[in-house]
Enzyme design. Structure first.
Site, PDB file in Angstrom:
ATOM      1  CB  SER A  25       8.755 -28.960  33.680  1.00  0.00           C
ATOM      2  OG  SER A  25       8.347 -29.229  32.363  1.00  0.00           O
ATOM      3  CD  GLU A  27      12.910 -23.927  27.366  1.00  0.00           C
ATOM      4  OE1 GLU A  27      12.644 -25.130  27.178  1.00  0.00           O
ATOM      5  OE2 GLU A  27      13.130 -23.128  26.446  1.00  0.00           O
ATOM      6  CG  ASP A 119      18.830 -23.839  15.999  1.00  0.00           C
ATOM      7  OD1 ASP A 119      18.771 -24.711  15.117  1.00  0.00           O
ATOM      8  OD2 ASP A 119      17.881 -23.559  16.748  1.00  0.00           O
ATOM      9  CG  PHE A 229       9.531 -18.964  17.127  1.00  0.00           C
ATOM     10  CD1 PHE A 229      10.865 -19.123  17.472  1.00  0.00           C
ATOM     11  CD2 PHE A 229       8.621 -19.942  17.540  1.00  0.00           C
ATOM     12  CE1 PHE A 229      11.283 -20.233  18.206  1.00  0.00           C
ATOM     13  CE2 PHE A 229       9.025 -21.046  18.273  1.00  0.00           C
ATOM     14  CZ  PHE A 229      10.361 -21.183  18.600  1.00  0.00           C
ATOM     15  CG  HIS A 279       8.847 -27.916  29.113  1.00  0.00           C
ATOM     16  ND1 HIS A 279       9.650 -28.012  30.236  1.00  0.00           N
ATOM     17  CD2 HIS A 279       9.526 -27.112  28.251  1.00  0.00           C
ATOM     18  CE1 HIS A 279      10.755 -27.316  30.062  1.00  0.00           C
ATOM     19  NE2 HIS A 279      10.703 -26.751  28.870  1.00  0.00           N
ATOM     20  NE  ARG A 285       6.163 -12.050  28.971  1.00  0.00           N
ATOM     21  CZ  ARG A 285       6.697 -11.892  27.768  1.00  0.00           C
ATOM     22  NH1 ARG A 285       7.663 -11.040  27.570  1.00  0.00           N
ATOM     23  NH2 ARG A 285       6.239 -12.576  26.742  1.00  0.00           N
TER      24      ARG A 285
HETATM   25  P1  FAD Z   1      19.027 -33.460  16.586  1.00  0.00           P
HETATM   26  O1  FAD Z   1      18.163 -34.392  17.326  1.00  0.00           O
HETATM   27  O2  FAD Z   1      20.481 -33.764  16.488  1.00  0.00           O
HETATM   28  O3  FAD Z   1      18.418 -33.316  15.124  1.00  0.00           O
HETATM   29  C1  FAD Z   1      18.747 -32.210  14.297  1.00  0.00           C
HETATM   30  C2  FAD Z   1      18.406 -32.503  12.853  1.00  0.00           C
HETATM   31  O4  FAD Z   1      19.334 -33.437  12.342  1.00  0.00           O
HETATM   32  C3  FAD Z   1      17.045 -33.133  12.642  1.00  0.00           C
HETATM   33  O5  FAD Z   1      16.552 -32.650  11.405  1.00  0.00           O
HETATM   34  C4  FAD Z   1      17.337 -34.629  12.573  1.00  0.00           C
HETATM   35  O6  FAD Z   1      16.331 -35.305  11.853  1.00  0.00           O
HETATM   36  C5  FAD Z   1      18.689 -34.611  11.883  1.00  0.00           C
HETATM   37  N1  FAD Z   1      19.598 -35.694  12.257  1.00  0.00           N
HETATM   38  C6  FAD Z   1      19.706 -36.316  13.446  1.00  0.00           C
HETATM   39  N2  FAD Z   1      20.698 -37.232  13.417  1.00  0.00           N
HETATM   40  C7  FAD Z   1      21.225 -37.166  12.169  1.00  0.00           C
HETATM   41  C8  FAD Z   1      22.295 -37.844  11.508  1.00  0.00           C
HETATM   42  N3  FAD Z   1      23.007 -38.789  12.117  1.00  0.00           N
HETATM   43  N4  FAD Z   1      22.566 -37.495  10.218  1.00  0.00           N
HETATM   44  C9  FAD Z   1      21.856 -36.537   9.573  1.00  0.00           C
HETATM   45  N5  FAD Z   1      20.835 -35.871  10.147  1.00  0.00           N
HETATM   46  C10 FAD Z   1      20.527 -36.180  11.430  1.00  0.00           C
HETATM   47  N6  FAD Z   1      18.594 -24.609  20.947  1.00  0.00           N
HETATM   48  C11 FAD Z   1      19.625 -23.993  21.598  1.00  0.00           C
HETATM   49  O7  FAD Z   1      20.564 -23.509  20.944  1.00  0.00           O
HETATM   50  N7  FAD Z   1      19.629 -23.874  22.968  1.00  0.00           N
HETATM   51  C12 FAD Z   1      18.638 -24.391  23.740  1.00  0.00           C
HETATM   52  O8  FAD Z   1      18.686 -24.279  24.974  1.00  0.00           O
HETATM   53  C13 FAD Z   1      17.553 -25.064  23.100  1.00  0.00           C
HETATM   54  N8  FAD Z   1      16.547 -25.627  23.807  1.00  0.00           N
HETATM   55  C14 FAD Z   1      15.558 -26.336  23.167  1.00  0.00           C
HETATM   56  C15 FAD Z   1      14.568 -26.971  23.916  1.00  0.00           C
HETATM   57  C16 FAD Z   1      13.549 -27.695  23.286  1.00  0.00           C
HETATM   58  C17 FAD Z   1      12.514 -28.392  24.127  1.00  0.00           C
HETATM   59  C18 FAD Z   1      13.497 -27.742  21.860  1.00  0.00           C
HETATM   60  C19 FAD Z   1      12.389 -28.466  21.158  1.00  0.00           C
HETATM   61  C20 FAD Z   1      14.472 -27.101  21.095  1.00  0.00           C
HETATM   62  C21 FAD Z   1      15.523 -26.410  21.741  1.00  0.00           C
HETATM   63  N9  FAD Z   1      16.539 -25.792  21.025  1.00  0.00           N
HETATM   64  C22 FAD Z   1      17.572 -25.140  21.656  1.00  0.00           C
HETATM   65  C23 FAD Z   1      16.530 -25.799  19.543  1.00  0.00           C
HETATM   66  C24 FAD Z   1      17.333 -26.977  18.964  1.00  0.00           C
HETATM   67  O9  FAD Z   1      18.689 -26.854  19.320  1.00  0.00           O
HETATM   68  C25 FAD Z   1      17.175 -26.901  17.457  1.00  0.00           C
HETATM   69  O10 FAD Z   1      15.867 -27.212  17.093  1.00  0.00           O
HETATM   70  C26 FAD Z   1      18.192 -27.692  16.636  1.00  0.00           C
HETATM   71  O11 FAD Z   1      18.091 -27.282  15.284  1.00  0.00           O
HETATM   72  C27 FAD Z   1      18.006 -29.209  16.681  1.00  0.00           C
HETATM   73  O12 FAD Z   1      18.348 -29.728  17.895  1.00  0.00           O
HETATM   74  P2  FAD Z   1      18.021 -31.274  18.247  1.00  0.00           P
HETATM   75  O13 FAD Z   1      18.591 -31.525  19.565  1.00  0.00           O
HETATM   76  O14 FAD Z   1      16.600 -31.543  18.015  1.00  0.00           O
HETATM   77  O15 FAD Z   1      18.914 -31.967  17.114  1.00  0.00           O
END
Ligand code: FAD
Length: 301
Positions: A25, A27, A119, A229, A279, A285
């Site tokens: 896949s 991205e 983020d 990064f 993935h 690119r």
């Molecule tokens: P979560 O799963 O919500 O976790 C975030 C943090 O909070 C973790 O440390 C977790 O342990 C903690 N946590 C979870 N639940 C709780 C709770 N109830 N209480 C306290 N802490 C908790 N970012 C973008 O902005 N746009 C994108 O398109 C994007 N695509 C991505 C694609 C992939 C495959 C990956 C791996 C990352 C991507 N990111 C993107 C980055 C991602 O948004 C960040 O890494 C972000 O900081 C965490 O997102 P998450 O969905 O993993 O968060």
């Protein structure tokens, strides 16, 4: 030839038979300018014949690319046979706003969401504060999406632990809750040490996570940028990588060849250890991703 390393890892040499059943896949990120848009479409056209399972489009920090992400995903849906997946984050929006975006995707026939917390707009290292009327964490977003429609939902996973996690255990619990809430696949943050990924998969299985854990493959062309990064995301850069890229700061052509070789080896060793889905972070690119897929036995359909 298949060799076993001191850690019990199957290290597959290039002389072993080509994989026949690898799934890929891709991205992409939404383009900002017309030139970038043309570049993205050239990339999509080059990679499409490889028959990816799906192609995903990122959502800028803080939802900054909401319209562009939507436009890109919709164009892929309308103009290609590819299965698009839209990234969606919780940051800076109310539940109602996010639900409206998700409904619009469903109505367009876009049924796969990569559900993320996201983020902060200020940057990766900054403190995350949930929007008062929004979904706080990815787990909450997954639940919200499940209430809207029967989406296919992928979530993020962190072989080297999310930098803001209280502990590795808490992070694994958080992944488990996302899956229990209805996600059907985890895609990982990029990593360079294959053993780190394989150990993570083992921990997930022990924790009762049974969905596919798909490695996020990042072909590295700009080693300096990757160091930065990696610091931000808590991804380790092995010493051997620094050695491989040493002296190549002003030699992009050689860097590209090295990058393809490193990522291809990473994929082949993963495959030799039972991983079939990959993935690719393409960075819009096509060349490196295409070459690595070719080496993985993935050919135009
Ligand atoms: P979560 O799963 O919500 O976790 C975030 C943090 O909070 C973790 O440390 C977790 O342990 C903690 N946590 C979870 N639940 C709780 C709770 N109830 N209480 C306290 N802490 C908790 N970012 C973008 O902005 N746009 C994108 O398109 C994007 N695509 C991505 C694609 C992939 C495959 C990956 C791996 C990352 C991507 N990111 C993107 C980055 C991602 O948004 C960040 O890494 C972000 O900081 C965490 O997102 P998450 O969905 O993993 O968060």
């Amino acid at each position: 030839m298949t060799a076993i390393t001191r850690h019990g890892l199957n290290a597959m040499a290039v002389s072993s038979p080509l994989p026949k059943d690898a799934n890929v896949s891709f991205e992409f990120f939404p383009p900002k300018t017309e030139k970038m848009e043309a570049n993205l479409w050239a990339c999509v056209e080059r990679l499409a014949p490889l028959g990816p399972q799906y192609v995903s489009v990122t959502y800028g920090a803080g939802g900054s690319t909401r319209e562009r992400t939507h436009a890109t995903v919709t164009r892929i849906r309308r103009e290609t046979d590819l299965e698009p997946a839209a990234h969606l984050t919780c940051v800076g929006a109310t539940r109602e706003e996010i639900d409206a975006v998700a409904r619009a995707y469903w109505d367009e026939g876009i049924k796969h969401i990569v559900a993320l917390r996201g983020d902060p707009v200020e940057g990766i290292g900054e403190a995350y504060v949930p929007h008062p009327g929004g979904y706080a964490y990815a787990e909450d977003l997954v639940k919200g999406l499940r209430d809207i429609a029967d989406f296919e939902i992928s979530v993020a996973a962190y072989p080297e632990v999310h930098p803001q996690a209280v502990s590795a255990e808490a992070d694994l619990d958080s992944l488990k809750r996302k899956i229990d809430a209805g996600a059907t696949r985890a895609i990982t943050q990029s990593f360079f040490d294959v053993e780190v990924f394989l150990e993570f998969v083992e921990k997930c299985r022990t924790a009762g996570i049974t969905v596919p854990i798909v490695p996020g493959i990042l072909p590295v062309t700009n080693f300096k940028r990757i160091r930065q990064f990696s610091n931000e995301t808590g991804t380790s850069v092995p010493g051997w990588m620094a050695d491989l890229f040493e002296g190549l700061d002003d030699d992009p052509d050689t860097r590209k060849l090295v990058a393809a070789s490193v990522a291809a080896e990473q994929c082949r060793v993963l495959y030799a250890n039972g991983i079939k889905d990959f993935h690719f972070y393409t960075l819009n690119r096509a060349d490196l991703t295409y070459a690595i897929c070719h080496i993985l036995g993935v050919r135009p359909k």
